[in-house]
Design a protein around this motif. Structure first.
Motif, PDB file in Angstrom:
ATOM      1  N   MET A   1      41.580 -69.873 -52.871  1.00 43.04           N
ATOM      2  CA  MET A   1      41.016 -68.568 -53.167  1.00 43.04           C
ATOM      3  C   MET A   1      42.028 -67.489 -52.801  1.00 43.04           C
ATOM      4  SD  MET A   1      37.541 -66.840 -51.710  1.00 43.04           S
ATOM      5  CE  MET A   1      38.093 -65.809 -50.378  1.00 43.04           C
ATOM      6  N   GLN A   2      42.265 -66.588 -53.713  1.00 46.09           N
ATOM      7  CA  GLN A   2      43.198 -65.493 -53.485  1.00 46.09           C
ATOM      8  C   GLN A   2      42.427 -64.252 -53.057  1.00 46.09           C
ATOM      9  OE1 GLN A   2      45.960 -64.929 -56.627  1.00 46.09           O
ATOM     10  NE2 GLN A   2      46.827 -63.082 -55.771  1.00 46.09           N
ATOM     11  N   LEU A   3      42.914 -63.596 -52.002  1.00 42.90           N
ATOM     12  CA  LEU A   3      42.259 -62.393 -51.505  1.00 42.90           C
ATOM     13  C   LEU A   3      42.695 -61.188 -52.324  1.00 42.90           C
ATOM     14  CD1 LEU A   3      42.750 -62.936 -47.671  1.00 42.90           C
ATOM     15  CD2 LEU A   3      40.755 -63.501 -49.056  1.00 42.90           C
ATOM     16  N   ASN A   4      41.751 -60.307 -52.649  1.00 43.47           N
ATOM     17  CA  ASN A   4      42.121 -59.092 -53.363  1.00 43.47           C
ATOM     18  C   ASN A   4      42.694 -58.066 -52.375  1.00 43.47           C
ATOM     19  OD1 ASN A   4      39.955 -57.434 -52.302  1.00 43.47           O
ATOM     20  ND2 ASN A   4      38.580 -58.496 -53.714  1.00 43.47           N
ATOM     21  N   ASP A   5      43.330 -57.041 -52.898  1.00 43.73           N
ATOM     22  CA  ASP A   5      44.012 -56.048 -52.056  1.00 43.73           C
ATOM     23  C   ASP A   5      43.054 -55.305 -51.128  1.00 43.73           C
ATOM     24  OD1 ASP A   5      46.449 -56.720 -53.126  1.00 43.73           O
ATOM     25  OD2 ASP A   5      46.441 -55.114 -54.624  1.00 43.73           O
ATOM     26  N   THR A   6      41.852 -55.008 -51.601  1.00 40.57           N
ATOM     27  CA  THR A   6      40.890 -54.280 -50.777  1.00 40.57           C
ATOM     28  C   THR A   6      40.419 -55.144 -49.613  1.00 40.57           C
ATOM     29  OG1 THR A   6      40.181 -53.048 -52.727  1.00 40.57           O
ATOM     30  CG2 THR A   6      38.734 -52.971 -50.811  1.00 40.57           C
ATOM     31  N   LEU A   7      40.178 -56.409 -49.849  1.00 37.42           N
ATOM     32  CA  LEU A   7      39.773 -57.312 -48.776  1.00 37.42           C
ATOM     33  C   LEU A   7      40.902 -57.477 -47.756  1.00 37.42           C
ATOM     34  CD1 LEU A   7      37.614 -59.049 -47.545  1.00 37.42           C
ATOM     35  CD2 LEU A   7      38.325 -60.926 -49.031  1.00 37.42           C
ATOM     36  N   LYS A   8      42.146 -57.550 -48.231  1.00 34.71           N
ATOM     37  CA  LYS A   8      43.292 -57.616 -47.307  1.00 34.71           C
ATOM     38  C   LYS A   8      43.355 -56.362 -46.436  1.00 34.71           C
ATOM     39  CE  LYS A   8      46.230 -60.391 -50.313  1.00 34.71           C
ATOM     40  NZ  LYS A   8      47.411 -60.359 -51.205  1.00 34.71           N
TER      41      LYS A   8
END
Length: 114
Positions: A1-8
């Motif tokens: 699963m790749q994290l989106n920029d906002t979640l990072k």
């Protein structure tokens, strides 16, 4: 699963709270993440000093914290209003000051926080 920029971004802010508050920071959750090209938002809810539930809000670069009291929220003052211009160390220090003003000294002393 790749994290989106906002979640990072939310994870980085949560890590900063954990770093600055240390053992005064407990249970946290990230919620209401919106990662759209025209809208970014998230919330971080955490327990501080085993005394308050704090809600950090990020919405379209605007940031702030409030205390949760059931369905009500009490806003906390902070000089850092915009994430893109914010000094997160200063934001955390001001948050700590705002929280400690509202906690009885006896409680802080009993836990070794004062």
């Amino acid at each position: 699963m790749q994290l989106n920029d906002t979640l990072k971004m939310a994870m980085n802010v949560s890590d900063k709270f954990r770093e600055k508050l240390g053992n005064k920071f407990d249970y946290s959750e990230i919620s209401d993440v919106v990662d759209d090209s025209s809208h970014r938002a998230f919330k971080i809810r955490f327990t501080a000093y085993n005394y308050f539930i704090v809600l950090f809000n990020y919405d379209l670069d605007r940031i702030g914290c409030s205390l949760e009291y059931g369905e009500y929220h009490i806003s906390l003052s902070n000089s850092q209003k915009w994430y893109s211009d914010a000094d997160l160390d200063m934001f955390c220090n001001e948050l700590i000051n705002e929280l400690e003003l509202r906690i009885p000294d006896k409680f802080l002393e009993a836990h070794g926080w004062k």
